[in-house]
Write an enzyme that holds these catalytic residues in place. Structure first.
Site, PDB file in Angstrom:
ATOM      1  N   ASP A  36       7.307  41.307 103.625  1.00 14.83           N
ATOM      2  CA  ASP A  36       6.071  40.582 103.917  1.00 14.83           C
ATOM      3  C   ASP A  36       4.932  41.555 103.613  1.00 14.83           C
ATOM      4  O   ASP A  36       5.182  42.700 103.180  1.00 14.83           O
ATOM      5  CB  ASP A  36       6.037  40.122 105.393  1.00 14.83           C
ATOM      6  N   ASP A  56       3.134  42.971  98.566  1.00 14.68           N
ATOM      7  CA  ASP A  56       2.199  41.867  98.321  1.00 14.68           C
ATOM      8  C   ASP A  56       2.692  41.111  97.098  1.00 14.68           C
ATOM      9  O   ASP A  56       2.837  41.694  96.016  1.00 14.68           O
ATOM     10  CB  ASP A  56       0.788  42.442  98.083  1.00 14.68           C
ATOM     11  N   LEU A  57       2.957  39.824  97.267  1.00 17.83           N
ATOM     12  CA  LEU A  57       3.493  39.018  96.161  1.00 17.83           C
ATOM     13  C   LEU A  57       2.539  38.972  94.972  1.00 17.83           C
ATOM     14  O   LEU A  57       2.959  38.677  93.845  1.00 17.83           O
ATOM     15  CB  LEU A  57       3.771  37.593  96.641  1.00 17.83           C
ATOM     16  N   SER A 116       7.466  22.191  99.943  1.00 15.37           N
ATOM     17  CA  SER A 116       6.867  21.502 101.092  1.00 15.37           C
ATOM     18  C   SER A 116       6.810  20.004 100.864  1.00 15.37           C
ATOM     19  O   SER A 116       6.690  19.528  99.725  1.00 15.37           O
ATOM     20  CB  SER A 116       5.454  22.028 101.333  1.00 15.37           C
ATOM     21  N   ASN A 117       6.834  19.283 101.962  1.00 10.98           N
ATOM     22  CA  ASN A 117       6.613  17.824 101.915  1.00 10.98           C
ATOM     23  C   ASN A 117       5.262  17.500 101.295  1.00 10.98           C
ATOM     24  O   ASN A 117       5.055  16.370 100.839  1.00 10.98           O
ATOM     25  CB  ASN A 117       6.740  17.240 103.319  1.00 10.98           C
ATOM     26  N   TYR A 142      -2.607  23.286  98.316  1.00 12.54           N
ATOM     27  CA  TYR A 142      -1.324  23.828  98.784  1.00 12.54           C
ATOM     28  C   TYR A 142      -0.146  23.049  98.181  1.00 12.54           C
ATOM     29  O   TYR A 142       0.791  23.639  97.628  1.00 12.54           O
ATOM     30  CB  TYR A 142      -1.325  23.777 100.311  1.00 12.54           C
ATOM     31  N   LYS A 146       2.873  24.249  95.495  1.00 12.20           N
ATOM     32  CA  LYS A 146       4.320  24.081  95.703  1.00 12.20           C
ATOM     33  C   LYS A 146       4.931  23.302  94.537  1.00 12.20           C
ATOM     34  O   LYS A 146       6.077  23.534  94.154  1.00 12.20           O
ATOM     35  CB  LYS A 146       4.591  23.366  97.031  1.00 12.20           C
TER      36      LYS A 146
END
Ligand code: NAI
Ligand code: 15L
Length: 272
Positions: A36, A56-57, A116-117, A142, A146
């Site tokens: 993380d 850090d991504l 995510s939904n 967001y 995804k």
């Protein structure tokens, strides 16, 4: 018991779901690596047996090093809510590109991606959505990020043979918080069942599945994908209906569309 993986990486390990999942993932690998951003990782209290690697991504070189020697990744890291574009771009879009490039170069075999939904949040709650049949209808920045994550997962399967299970997680909390969650809830024990199935099921290729419990009021039909994974949810939000079914979003899209409260967030006047 045979241990499925030599080395398993959990990103976003200091986040809410990461902290829930980490202890349950330990038996799946000889070495669990947890990652993380530095500060949250330092205070997360993750299992001492896990190897903690801050990263850090948004830093491509750091992500390449993070994936060295890794067989499989559970990718939870990134911005987890609706918000302005730039942080989402850095963590969820650039970060995903870094992750898949590193996976290709480090010969990672499988990724379990926390989608995510909200990839399909603009469908009405009255409609039942099947992930193999119905196109994405993201409900904001967001959800769009995804959708990009699912796209890059598809690309790296077709071009590079890296398997990914994209889990369109609903609402993963100890109990459903409101009426919408009677459809979208994923209990924490079912979350571990689902992630374990997604890691260990044979020959998944590229697969999209919704991540929910066996909710009576669900508006997702994910039975085919669940069967392929061998995921059999044990919980049902209906047990909490008397306590939460009166808790409604305000009238309008927040109440009628699948994305719920995210329909009421934004747009954002991003700096130009
Ligand atoms: P969270 O916000 O608690 O955890 C996300 C973690 O990612 C945080 O610890 C954060 O520090 C880390 N992170 C953010 N930017 C980063 C970066 N640039 N580099 C490295 N790490 C970074 O979120 P939560 O609830 O644990 O969700 C985990 C994942 O599951 C997220 O990808 C989220 O989108 C997804 N998800 C969660 C749902 C839920 O019900 N909790 C529902 C649907 C999807
Ligand atoms: C998500 O994707 C979010 O990460 C989580 O915080 C919840 O808001 C969830 O969706 C939801 O739709 O309930």
């Amino acid at each position: 018991m045979t241990v499925p993986f030599e080395s398993l990486l959990l990103t976003g390990a200091a986040g809410y779901l990461g902290r829930q999942l980490a202890p349950g993932l330990l038996p799946l690998a000889r070495q669990l690596r947890v990652s993380d951003l530095p500060e949250p990782l330092a205070r997360a209290g993750l299992p001492a047996q896990a190897q903690a690697v801050p990263c850090d991504l948004a830093d491509a070189a750091a992500v390449l090093a993070l994936l060295q020697g890794v067989d499989a990744v559970v990718h939870l890291g990134g911005v987890a809510v609706e918000g302005p574009w730039d942080p989402i771009l850095q963590a969820n879009v650039r970060g995903l590109h870094h992750l898949y490039e590193a996976a290709r170069r480090q010969c990672v075999k499988r990724v379990v991606f926390a989608s995510s939904n909200h990839v399909t949040g603009c469908y009405p709650q009255a409609q039942t959505i099947n992930p193999q049949r119905d196109a994405p209808r993201p409900d904001g920045n967001y959800g769009l990020s995804k959708m990009f994550g699912e796209g890059i997962a598809s690309l790296y399967w077709d071009r590079h043979g890296i398997e990914t299970v994209c889990l369109r997680i609903g609402t993963a909390l100890p109990t459903p918080p409101d009426r919408r969650a009677l459809a979208t809830w994923l209990s924490l024990p079912d979350l571990l069942r689902l992630v374990t199935a997604a890691l260990t099921a044979p020959k998944v290729g590229f697969l999209v599945a919704y991540g929910i419990s066996a909710n009576t009021r669900r508006f997702y039909d994910s039975a085919d994908a669940w069967q392929k994974l061998g995921y059999a949810p044990q919980d049902n939000a209906e047990a909490f209906a008397p306590e939460v079914q009166h808790l409604l979003q305000p009238e309008g899209p927040q109440r009628t569309l699948q994305g719920g409260s995210f329909m009421g967030i934004g747009p954002f006047d991003d700096p130009i």
